[in-house]
Motif scaffolding. Structure first.
Motif, PDB file in Angstrom:
ATOM      1  N   GLU A 287      94.724 -12.688  98.546  1.00 25.89           N
ATOM      2  CA  GLU A 287      95.250 -11.892  99.659  1.00 25.89           C
ATOM      3  C   GLU A 287      95.842 -10.575  99.161  1.00 25.89           C
ATOM      4  O   GLU A 287      95.843  -9.571  99.880  1.00 25.89           O
ATOM      5  CB  GLU A 287      96.309 -12.695 100.420  1.00 25.89           C
ATOM      6  N   SER A 288      96.316 -10.557  97.909  1.00 26.66           N
ATOM      7  CA  SER A 288      96.931  -9.344  97.372  1.00 26.66           C
ATOM      8  C   SER A 288      95.938  -8.189  97.247  1.00 26.66           C
ATOM      9  O   SER A 288      96.346  -7.037  97.116  1.00 26.66           O
ATOM     10  CB  SER A 288      97.550  -9.632  96.001  1.00 26.66           C
ATOM     11  N   LEU A 290      93.969  -7.210  99.623  1.00 23.23           N
ATOM     12  CA  LEU A 290      93.784  -6.572 100.923  1.00 23.23           C
ATOM     13  C   LEU A 290      94.500  -5.222 100.980  1.00 23.23           C
ATOM     14  O   LEU A 290      95.567  -5.045 100.396  1.00 23.23           O
ATOM     15  CB  LEU A 290      94.299  -7.480 102.035  1.00 23.23           C
ATOM     16  N   ARG A 291      93.905  -4.292 101.712  1.00 22.20           N
ATOM     17  CA  ARG A 291      94.501  -2.965 101.928  1.00 22.20           C
ATOM     18  C   ARG A 291      95.261  -3.036 103.262  1.00 22.20           C
ATOM     19  O   ARG A 291      94.739  -2.694 104.318  1.00 22.20           O
ATOM     20  CB  ARG A 291      93.391  -1.923 101.965  1.00 22.20           C
ATOM     21  N   LYS A 292      96.508  -3.478 103.192  1.00 21.79           N
ATOM     22  CA  LYS A 292      97.258  -3.734 104.417  1.00 21.79           C
ATOM     23  C   LYS A 292      97.827  -2.468 105.042  1.00 21.79           C
ATOM     24  O   LYS A 292      98.083  -2.424 106.248  1.00 21.79           O
ATOM     25  CB  LYS A 292      98.379  -4.734 104.134  1.00 21.79           C
ATOM     26  N   ASN A 293      98.073  -1.431 104.233  1.00 18.89           N
ATOM     27  CA  ASN A 293      98.556  -0.166 104.778  1.00 18.89           C
ATOM     28  C   ASN A 293      98.078   0.981 103.911  1.00 18.89           C
ATOM     29  O   ASN A 293      97.586   0.776 102.796  1.00 18.89           O
ATOM     30  CB  ASN A 293     100.087  -0.165 104.900  1.00 18.89           C
ATOM     31  N   PRO A 306      99.809   1.004 109.193  1.00 18.48           N
ATOM     32  CA  PRO A 306      99.116  -0.275 109.023  1.00 18.48           C
ATOM     33  C   PRO A 306      97.605  -0.078 109.101  1.00 18.48           C
ATOM     34  O   PRO A 306      97.117   0.743 109.878  1.00 18.48           O
ATOM     35  CB  PRO A 306      99.643  -1.112 110.196  1.00 18.48           C
ATOM     36  N   ASN A 307      96.895  -0.833 108.303  1.00 17.69           N
ATOM     37  CA  ASN A 307      95.435  -0.757 108.293  1.00 17.69           C
ATOM     38  C   ASN A 307      94.892  -1.765 109.308  1.00 17.69           C
ATOM     39  O   ASN A 307      95.125  -2.963 109.187  1.00 17.69           O
ATOM     40  CB  ASN A 307      94.902  -1.066 106.887  1.00 17.69           C
ATOM     41  N   PRO A 310      92.252  -4.748 107.197  1.00 15.92           N
ATOM     42  CA  PRO A 310      92.719  -4.780 105.793  1.00 15.92           C
ATOM     43  C   PRO A 310      91.603  -4.947 104.765  1.00 15.92           C
ATOM     44  O   PRO A 310      91.825  -4.679 103.581  1.00 15.92           O
ATOM     45  CB  PRO A 310      93.669  -5.997 105.782  1.00 15.92           C
TER      46      PRO A 310
END
Length: 803
Positions: A287-288, A290-293, A306-307, A310
């Motif tokens: 999960e790390s 992921l492009r969350k923002n 926020p993306n 993600p």
């Protein structure tokens, strides 16, 4: 009257079908010589000449005839059918046929079986079927080269524990490495258009005898397509167009080329355009990753947004244009003159790994912007070659080239109004003279000389993004610095027995650097760097066939890398809170390598290959802590940063095993597998040891290939092993933002696999379509040391039309 009419029809028919027919390779469109042609009862026969041409006048118009060649699948047709296809007939190569001629070891054609070095050959047939996105992906598709990517617009090969400026790139025999090739990851290989490559040869291990400095871990030589002459007095015209689409990054690639040929003149024009969108990663994995923002702008102020998706790596997309023009002229049977012009330019493209670095507080991102400006490359290459009986040679090549490189770096911290930019330009001139001598019985000699001159232009600036105020800033390198080398070499191939060939060579290279430092921004404790280094390198090895189906090779070689301007004069931020400064007191690093190879052929059905290697690097040029004017920290771009510099401060040991297998279940079905295991240790002067930075994890692939007359399909598995925290290079452990986290909270590189399928179908001899599904199980993974996450499941479509 009827008899007269019949006679006229018969004569006309004979005239129509007595013209020459050309037999060509289905994939490469190159002529095939020595093709046997015969009818059902073999009472009529013919044989193609060197140009693949044959006259079929002995055969009847509708008589069934067979085309046979040991390396190709059987072909059957009639004269009438051939005429409907423009007097051309195509044969497809057998799955088990191996390439036997290579050029990279001596710059002249040699039998691959006589070479003690391990060489991987990727030919036009493989390239057309693989249909790679970039030349970096082309190397990776071989299963023998590991490729690291910091961003979508990149690809940095690793070979036997070495990478970047310890590997050498060449295009059509011209060295691409320049004075600012860095120890960090390099993207220059993407400047080479994969649609113009005829074949690629990768030499594993030192290649310094022929290529000089930098060829420590290996050499990647790209040979581009040639302008083809007409085989008749009339003008010949041929060409083609290609299109490729990939869903993972919404790729759209367009390519066309055409060739005009006369007997003495030939022209080849090629153009490719790529448009890549942001890359989407897979669904199953850490999960790390992921492009969350990401950083955006709101009323001119940096904000963290926020993306919405993600899995979409924003921003990673870019575009690229590649152009090539070849002109060839042959005034007679002895001389040939060839001019090659290459141009490549990218758009701006983000360095993705820098954009995902967290800030010091860990609650945001450090950079608002970090992107490379357009990467540009131009090469003009003029080569004159002569075949004949000179006094001291049987073959002569004179190669002169001019290259121009441009690149820039642009970065701005989150919330900072100042964008820092450095721009570099390199002008590179080279001249090579290479001879081949076959006059001394069973001894063939290859010898020649080389001169290279590089001049570097480097500037820096700072711009306020709000006021647009522009001020001069510190440059990355000393502006106007030069790097040059002069070298001579001799390489010998001696066939002691029909089954035993000995190769040996020596080269002496001398390298000069002249750099004057500007003290406007930094009070350097020195005024200039004047390096003057020489290096003697050599190699000796043999290829032995104790049995017809067993080959043993042994090779020992030395390599070297002279410090370049990137080592001596660079100033840049290597990582958060650290800055690399110049060090004019450097010496070359040397590598000593030994390699043992074994290949066994079991009844032309199973071929097993293995190679073991060991390389010892001394006076290794590595980045270590340093003092600048007695200080171990200085201000750089507004931040107090610890000081580092490139130093001759370490030794390195790299060793490993490489395995390969080919299994042929029949003329159409085969299996191919590769596996590479590498270990490497860096040892400091004080005896402390740490894992090598560019030592790739265990990697391999397994392919099941079907090759029919019209359909070719490949179901394959790619695999990369794990690198645990304990085996992770010290410099990598601080890059927690690109690695997964183990049970103890430490960064590590997980193992991964992908299942893939590609297929190509020939609708006609001229029109092919391709379909691929990459990463079928939609894995989310990062290759070791890569900043960008690899593509998730991707549909790849292609169309290729040749005329």
């Amino acid at each position: 009257m009827n008899k007269v009419l019949f006679l006229l029809i018969f004569l006309c028919t004979q005239v129509v079908f007595s013209q020459e027919v050309t037999v060509l390779d289905f994939d490469t469109r190159e002529p095939i010589s020595n093709v046997a042609i015969y009818n059902y009862d073999r009472t009529k026969t013919a044989l193609t000449d060197f140009d693949g041409k044959v006259d079929l006048k002995v055969f009847g118009v509708d008589e069934r005839i067979t085309f046979r060649h040991l390396s190709y699948q059987l072909g059957r047709t009639t004269k009438a059918q051939i005429q409907r296809h423009g007097d051309r007939f195509f044969l497809s190569m057998k799955a088990e046929e191996l390439d036997e001629v290579v050029m990279s070891v001596s710059k002249w054609e040699q039998q691959k079986k006589d070479i003690p070095n391990k060489i991987a050959v990727i030919n036009a047939r493989d390239i057309a079927f693989t249909n790679p996105q970039t030349s970096a992906d082309l190397l990776q598709s071989s299963g023998k080269v590991f490729v690291q990517k910091s961003q979508l617009g990149g690809g940095s090969p690793m070979i036997r524990g070495f990478a970047t400026n310890r590997l050498l790139l060449s295009v059509d025999g011209v060295r691409m490495n320049n004075a600012i090739f860095r120890g960090g990851n390099l993207q220059n290989v993407i400047s080479i258009d994969p649609y113009t490559i005829q074949n690629t040869e990768v030499i594993f291990g030192p290649g310094s005898v022929i290529y000089g400095s930098d060829a420590i871990g290996g050499v990647m030589n790209f040979y581009t397509k040639k302008a083809e002459f007409s085989t008749s007095d009339s003008l010949s015209f041929s060409g083609g167009a290609k299109y490729r689409f990939a869903s993972a990054n919404s790729e759209n690639t367009f390519h066309f080329d055409f060739n005009l040929g006369k007997r003495k003149w030939a022209f080849l024009t090629s153009a490719s355009y790529n448009d890549f969108g942001d890359l989407k990663m897979g669904a199953h994995g850490p999960e790390s990753y992921l492009r969350k923002n990401f950083v955006g702008s709101l009323n001119g102020t940096d904000v963290l947004l926020p993306n919405e998706n993600p899995k979409k790596q924003t921003p990673t997309g870019y575009s690229q244009l590649n152009l090539m023009q070849k002109i060839a002229y042959t005034p007679n049977n002895t001389w040939e003159h060839k001019l090659g012009l290459h141009y490549s330019e990218t758009s701006d493209y983000a360095r993705y790994d820098r954009l995902i670095r967290p800030n010091k507080a860990g609650d945001g991102l450090r950079s608002a912007e970090w992107f490379y400006g357009p990467q540009k490359w131009f090469m003009g290459n003029l080569q004159m070659s002569k075949r004949g009986k000179g006094i001291f040679y049987d073959g002569l090549k004179i190669t002169t080239a001019y290259q121009h490189f441009e690149e820039s770096r642009n970065d701005r911290d989150f919330g900072d109004l100042l964008r820092y930019t450095t721009e570099e330009k390199v002008d590179a001139l080279s001249a090579n003279v290479d001879f081949e001598n076959k006059k001394i019985g069973d001894l063939r000699l290859y010898y020649g000389g080389e001169y290279i001159f590089n001049k570097v232009g480097s500037t820096g600036e700072q711009v306020n993004i709000e006021t647009k105020e522009l001020v001069e800033g510190a440059s990355r390198y000393p502006d106007g610095a030069t790097w040059q080398t002069l070298a001579g070499y001799v390489n010998g191939e001696y066939r002691a027995k029909p089954n035993f060939t000995l190769l040996s060579g020596l080269r002496y290279s001398h390298v000069w650097i002249n750099a004057v430092f500007d003290k406007t921004f930094y009070p350097f404790p020195f005024d200039d760097a004047m390096l003057d280094n020489g290096a003697l390198t050599g190699s000796i090895g043999f290829s032995w066939f104790p049995k017809a189906d067993l080959q043993i090779t042994l090779n020992g070689s030395t390599g070297f890398r002279a410090p370049n301007l990137d080592d001596v004069g660079k100033i840049f931020d290597s990582e958060p809170g650290a800055v690399v400064v110049p060090n004019p007191d450097l010496e070359p690093e040397y590598a000593y390598n030994v390699e043992l190879g074994v290949q066994k052929n079991f009844n032309d059905r199973v071929v097993l290959k293995s190679a073991a290697f060991y390389t010892y690097l001394v006076d290794a040029l590595v980045r270590r802590d340093y003092k600048f004017n007695g200080e171990d920290a200085i201000m750089y771009n507004g931040e107090l940063s610890s000081v580092q510099a490139i130093q001759n401060a370490a030794k390195a040991y790299v060793y490993g095993l490489e395995f390969g297998a080919e299994v042929f279940f029949g003329d159409k079905l085969s299996a191919v597998a590769n596996l590479t295991l590498t270990e490497g240790i860096e040892e400091e002067d004080d005896g402390t040891e740490s894992p090598g930075r560019h030592v790739a994890p265990t990697f391999g692939d397994l392919h099941f290939i079907y090759k029919g007359q019209k359909l070719t399909a490949d179901l394959f598995l790619n695999y990369n092993g794990e690198i645990s925290y304990g085996d992770l290079a010290t410099s990598e452990r601080s890059k927690t933002y690109i690695y997964a986290v183990d049970e103890e909270g430490n960064p590590f590189s997980p193992s991964w696999y992908t299942l893939n399928l590609r297929a190509q179908y020939a609708i006609t001899n001229a029109l092919k379509t391709s379909l691929g599904v990459e990463n079928i199980t939609d894995q989310r993974y990062r290759s070791y040391s890569s900043g960008i996450v690899a593509p998730g499941v991707s549909l790849v479509l292609g169309v290729d039309y040749r005329f």
